[in-house]
Design a protein around this motif. Structure first.
Motif, PDB file in Angstrom:
ATOM      1  N   LEU A  54       0.828  -1.205   0.000  1.00  0.00           N
ATOM      2  CA  LEU A  54       0.000   0.000   0.000  1.00  0.00           C
ATOM      3  C   LEU A  54       0.864   1.256   0.000  1.00  0.00           C
ATOM      4  O   LEU A  54       0.595   2.204  -0.745  1.00  0.00           O
ATOM      5  CB  LEU A  54      -0.933   0.004   1.207  1.00  0.00           C
ATOM      6  N   ALA A  55       1.917   1.269   0.804  1.00  0.00           N
ATOM      7  CA  ALA A  55       2.811   2.427   0.853  1.00  0.00           C
ATOM      8  C   ALA A  55       3.467   2.664  -0.492  1.00  0.00           C
ATOM      9  O   ALA A  55       3.646   3.817  -0.912  1.00  0.00           O
ATOM     10  CB  ALA A  55       3.873   2.228   1.936  1.00  0.00           C
ATOM     11  N   ASN A  56       3.805   1.610  -1.189  1.00  0.00           N
ATOM     12  CA  ASN A  56       4.398   1.747  -2.518  1.00  0.00           C
ATOM     13  C   ASN A  56       3.413   2.366  -3.500  1.00  0.00           C
ATOM     14  O   ASN A  56       3.784   3.197  -4.335  1.00  0.00           O
ATOM     15  CB  ASN A  56       4.882   0.389  -3.026  1.00  0.00           C
ATOM     16  N   SER A  57       2.146   1.989  -3.388  1.00  0.00           N
ATOM     17  CA  SER A  57       1.145   2.565  -4.293  1.00  0.00           C
ATOM     18  C   SER A  57       0.807   4.012  -3.920  1.00  0.00           C
ATOM     19  O   SER A  57       0.280   4.755  -4.741  1.00  0.00           O
ATOM     20  CB  SER A  57      -0.117   1.710  -4.306  1.00  0.00           C
ATOM     21  N   LEU A  58       1.105   4.400  -2.681  1.00  0.00           N
ATOM     22  CA  LEU A  58       0.850   5.777  -2.232  1.00  0.00           C
ATOM     23  C   LEU A  58       2.091   6.660  -2.333  1.00  0.00           C
ATOM     24  O   LEU A  58       2.120   7.757  -1.785  1.00  0.00           O
ATOM     25  CB  LEU A  58       0.375   5.765  -0.773  1.00  0.00           C
ATOM     26  N   ALA A  59       3.110   6.198  -3.033  1.00  0.00           N
ATOM     27  CA  ALA A  59       4.399   6.893  -3.066  1.00  0.00           C
ATOM     28  C   ALA A  59       4.296   8.340  -3.541  1.00  0.00           C
ATOM     29  O   ALA A  59       5.054   9.192  -3.086  1.00  0.00           O
ATOM     30  CB  ALA A  59       5.385   6.129  -3.942  1.00  0.00           C
ATOM     31  N   ASP A  60       3.360   8.638  -4.405  1.00  0.00           N
ATOM     32  CA  ASP A  60       3.247  10.005  -4.922  1.00  0.00           C
ATOM     33  C   ASP A  60       2.255  10.856  -4.127  1.00  0.00           C
ATOM     34  O   ASP A  60       1.994  11.993  -4.479  1.00  0.00           O
ATOM     35  CB  ASP A  60       2.844   9.967  -6.394  1.00  0.00           C
ATOM     36  N   ARG A  61       1.711  10.329  -3.043  1.00  0.00           N
ATOM     37  CA  ARG A  61       0.697  11.046  -2.277  1.00  0.00           C
ATOM     38  C   ARG A  61       1.213  11.724  -1.013  1.00  0.00           C
ATOM     39  O   ARG A  61       0.451  12.351  -0.303  1.00  0.00           O
ATOM     40  CB  ARG A  61      -0.430  10.093  -1.887  1.00  0.00           C
ATOM     41  N   GLY A  62       2.475  11.524  -0.686  1.00  0.00           N
ATOM     42  CA  GLY A  62       3.038  12.202   0.485  1.00  0.00           C
ATOM     43  C   GLY A  62       3.502  11.243   1.561  1.00  0.00           C
ATOM     44  O   GLY A  62       3.053  10.114   1.674  1.00  0.00           O
ATOM     45  N   TRP A  63       4.439  11.763   2.347  1.00  0.00           N
ATOM     46  CA  TRP A  63       5.064  10.961   3.394  1.00  0.00           C
ATOM     47  C   TRP A  63       4.111  10.600   4.514  1.00  0.00           C
ATOM     48  O   TRP A  63       4.267   9.571   5.162  1.00  0.00           O
ATOM     49  CB  TRP A  63       6.260  11.712   3.972  1.00  0.00           C
ATOM     50  N   LEU A  64       3.127  11.427   4.784  1.00  0.00           N
ATOM     51  CA  LEU A  64       2.198  11.153   5.879  1.00  0.00           C
ATOM     52  C   LEU A  64       1.391   9.884   5.614  1.00  0.00           C
ATOM     53  O   LEU A  64       1.237   9.043   6.505  1.00  0.00           O
ATOM     54  CB  LEU A  64       1.273  12.349   6.095  1.00  0.00           C
ATOM     55  N   LEU A  65       0.891   9.727   4.402  1.00  0.00           N
ATOM     56  CA  LEU A  65       0.143   8.511   4.061  1.00  0.00           C
ATOM     57  C   LEU A  65       1.041   7.281   4.040  1.00  0.00           C
ATOM     58  O   LEU A  65       0.644   6.204   4.480  1.00  0.00           O
ATOM     59  CB  LEU A  65      -0.557   8.670   2.713  1.00  0.00           C
ATOM     60  N   ILE A  66       2.255   7.439   3.540  1.00  0.00           N
ATOM     61  CA  ILE A  66       3.200   6.317   3.498  1.00  0.00           C
ATOM     62  C   ILE A  66       3.543   5.882   4.929  1.00  0.00           C
ATOM     63  O   ILE A  66       3.476   4.697   5.272  1.00  0.00           O
ATOM     64  CB  ILE A  66       4.473   6.701   2.724  1.00  0.00           C
ATOM     65  N   GLY A  67       3.894   6.844   5.755  1.00  0.00           N
ATOM     66  CA  GLY A  67       4.235   6.543   7.153  1.00  0.00           C
ATOM     67  C   GLY A  67       3.059   5.972   7.927  1.00  0.00           C
ATOM     68  O   GLY A  67       3.218   5.046   8.725  1.00  0.00           O
ATOM     69  N   GLY A  68       1.872   6.510   7.687  1.00  0.00           N
ATOM     70  CA  GLY A  68       0.675   5.998   8.357  1.00  0.00           C
ATOM     71  C   GLY A  68       0.374   4.572   7.962  1.00  0.00           C
ATOM     72  O   GLY A  68       0.002   3.740   8.799  1.00  0.00           O
ATOM     73  N   SER A  69       0.540   4.271   6.683  1.00  0.00           N
ATOM     74  CA  SER A  69       0.312   2.913   6.198  1.00  0.00           C
ATOM     75  C   SER A  69       1.289   1.933   6.839  1.00  0.00           C
ATOM     76  O   SER A  69       0.902   0.872   7.329  1.00  0.00           O
ATOM     77  CB  SER A  69       0.463   2.882   4.675  1.00  0.00           C
ATOM     78  N   LEU A  70       2.565   2.295   6.848  1.00  0.00           N
ATOM     79  CA  LEU A  70       3.580   1.408   7.422  1.00  0.00           C
ATOM     80  C   LEU A  70       3.392   1.251   8.938  1.00  0.00           C
ATOM     81  O   LEU A  70       3.543   0.151   9.473  1.00  0.00           O
ATOM     82  CB  LEU A  70       4.974   1.923   7.108  1.00  0.00           C
ATOM     83  N   ALA A  71       3.050   2.339   9.618  1.00  0.00           N
ATOM     84  CA  ALA A  71       2.835   2.270  11.068  1.00  0.00           C
ATOM     85  C   ALA A  71       1.633   1.383  11.400  1.00  0.00           C
ATOM     86  O   ALA A  71       1.694   0.564  12.329  1.00  0.00           O
ATOM     87  CB  ALA A  71       2.638   3.667  11.642  1.00  0.00           C
TER      88      ALA A  71
END
Length: 92
Positions: A54-71
């Motif tokens: 999911l974080a890979n697919s959100l790569a262009d949407r910002g660090w907050l979404l990537i970090g939230g997904s991984l957390a």
């Protein structure tokens, strides 16, 4: 605390159990018997692996979404590991 399959007493903290894998064993704090987690512990990795996808697919949407997904995936993995993965006795 997590109960020992040998003696039934408190064997370790949840944090210590989280760091334990099926190929690794440790001694119970009370009786010293060798304990580990079952091979089902690998299934606890699924939420974190899915969160990485999911974080890979959100790569262009910002660090907050990537970090939230991984957390979220990491916390789900820890919860499953501590709550549902049983300790098993090991003979070494």
């Amino acid at each position: 605390m997590i109960k020992c399959p040998h003696c039934g007493e408190q064997a370790m903290t949840p944090l210590r159990k989280t760091l334990l894998g099926p190929a690794q064993s440790t001694g119970c704090k009370r009786c010293g018997g060798r304990i580990s987690v079952s091979a089902a512990a690998f299934f606890a990795l699924i939420p974190f692996l899915l969160s990485m996808i999911l974080a890979n697919s959100l790569a262009d949407r910002g660090w907050l979404l990537i970090g939230g997904s991984l957390a979220a995936g990491f916390l789900a993995m820890v919860y499953i590991h501590v709550t549902f993965i049983p300790l098993v006795p090991r003979d070494e």
